[in-house]
Write an enzyme that holds these catalytic residues in place. Sequence first.
Site, mmCIF file in Angstrom:
data_model
loop_
_atom_site.group_PDB
_atom_site.id
_atom_site.type_symbol
_atom_site.label_atom_id
_atom_site.label_comp_id
_atom_site.label_asym_id
_atom_site.label_seq_id
_atom_site.Cartn_x
_atom_site.Cartn_y
_atom_site.Cartn_z
ATOM 1 N N TYR A 81 0.817 -1.218 0.000
ATOM 2 C CA TYR A 81 0.000 0.000 0.000
ATOM 3 C C TYR A 81 0.852 1.271 0.000
ATOM 4 C CZ TYR A 81 -4.230 -2.754 0.652
ATOM 5 O OH TYR A 81 -5.263 -3.637 0.474
ATOM 6 N N GLN A 95 1.558 -9.681 -4.991
ATOM 7 C CA GLN A 95 0.575 -10.529 -5.664
ATOM 8 C C GLN A 95 1.079 -11.960 -5.815
ATOM 9 O OE1 GLN A 95 -2.496 -9.731 -6.152
ATOM 10 N NE2 GLN A 95 -2.186 -7.616 -5.516
ATOM 11 N N GLU A 129 -12.103 -18.435 2.182
ATOM 12 C CA GLU A 129 -12.372 -16.993 2.133
ATOM 13 C C GLU A 129 -12.148 -16.443 0.733
ATOM 14 O OE1 GLU A 129 -10.729 -12.798 4.028
ATOM 15 O OE2 GLU A 129 -9.843 -14.686 4.657
ATOM 16 N N ARG A 130 -11.038 -16.829 0.118
ATOM 17 C CA ARG A 130 -10.757 -16.420 -1.258
ATOM 18 C C ARG A 130 -10.210 -17.612 -2.012
ATOM 19 N NH1 ARG A 130 -8.901 -11.561 1.306
ATOM 20 N NH2 ARG A 130 -10.357 -9.881 0.846
ATOM 21 N N ARG A 176 -15.424 0.114 7.946
ATOM 22 C CA ARG A 176 -15.139 -1.118 8.686
ATOM 23 C C ARG A 176 -13.650 -1.356 8.846
ATOM 24 N NH1 ARG A 176 -19.970 -4.799 5.941
ATOM 25 N NH2 ARG A 176 -21.675 -3.679 6.974
ATOM 26 N N LEU A 177 -12.857 -0.968 7.829
ATOM 27 C CA LEU A 177 -11.398 -1.066 7.957
ATOM 28 C C LEU A 177 -10.891 -0.180 9.089
ATOM 29 C CD1 LEU A 177 -10.060 -0.980 4.270
ATOM 30 C CD2 LEU A 177 -10.094 -2.928 5.805
ATOM 31 N N LYS A 195 -12.627 0.959 11.631
ATOM 32 C CA LYS A 195 -13.126 0.423 12.905
ATOM 33 C C LYS A 195 -12.313 -0.799 13.355
ATOM 34 C CE LYS A 195 -17.421 -1.059 15.114
ATOM 35 N NZ LYS A 195 -18.859 -1.351 14.899
ATOM 36 N N ARG A 196 -11.908 -1.640 12.399
ATOM 37 C CA ARG A 196 -11.134 -2.842 12.705
ATOM 38 C C ARG A 196 -9.755 -2.479 13.242
ATOM 39 N NH1 ARG A 196 -11.900 -6.955 8.111
ATOM 40 N NH2 ARG A 196 -10.488 -5.611 6.963
ATOM 41 N N GLU A 218 -3.690 -1.964 7.349
ATOM 42 C CA GLU A 218 -4.781 -1.483 6.507
ATOM 43 C C GLU A 218 -5.016 0.023 6.610
ATOM 44 O OE1 GLU A 218 -7.566 -5.519 6.475
ATOM 45 O OE2 GLU A 218 -7.995 -3.971 7.953
#
Length: 199
Positions: free
Chosen positions: A22, A33, A67-68, A127-128, A130-131, A136
Amino acid sequence: MGILIQIFQRSTIIFVNLILYYQDVDRWGFTFQIYAYQSRLMAWDRQLQQLLKNNQQSKEPVLVFTERSIESARELFFKLCYNDGNISQIEYEIYEEFYQWLMNHYPQYLIDCVIYVNTPPEICLERLIKRGRSEEVSVPLDYLKKLHQRHEDWLSQKSNRFQTIKIDATLNYVQDQKIKENVRQLLVLEIQRLQKLLN
C-alpha cells in the site's frame, strides 16, 4: 458429505508485504501478488491433502469453503494491479503462464460457486477503520472503489462457469435474526444444489 471451512493464518510476512504494497504499489505490486498467490496455493494444498487423508474411507463428495480462491486472487487483485499499470507486461505473462498451467493440471482448484458479500466501498472503509489493523490504515477509498468494480465486472461475466450468490452486506446480520435466517437458507439451498451436481 464433509465440509471444510478454511481459515488462512495471517503471517508476519503477509503483514509486512501488505504495508509495503500500500505504500508503494508500483514497486511491490508483483511481489505482493505473487506471494499472496503462492501462500494461498500452499494453504489450499495443505488443507486438501489433510482432507483427502481424513476422507479416505468415504466416497462422498466434499465441499470446501474458503475466504478467497486462486481464481479470485487473479481476477480481482492481480488484474487490478495490472490494469492500473503497477505490474509490467512481463510480470503479467509470468503470472498468467503459471496460472494457466496450474488450472490445467489441478482442476480441483477451480471454484464451483462464489458467495459475493457485496459491500459498498465507503462501508468497507468505515469497517477497515473500525477494525484498526495497522497494515490497513493506508488503504485509500479510491483503491476500494476500483476493487469493488473489479468484483462487479468479474462476477457479471456471462462466460463464468460457476454460480454466484450475492449477499447484501449493508444489512445487519448480527442483530436481525430474520436477515440472518434468509441468508442461511440461501446458502443451504446452494450447498444442496452442489451436492446433487457432485453425486
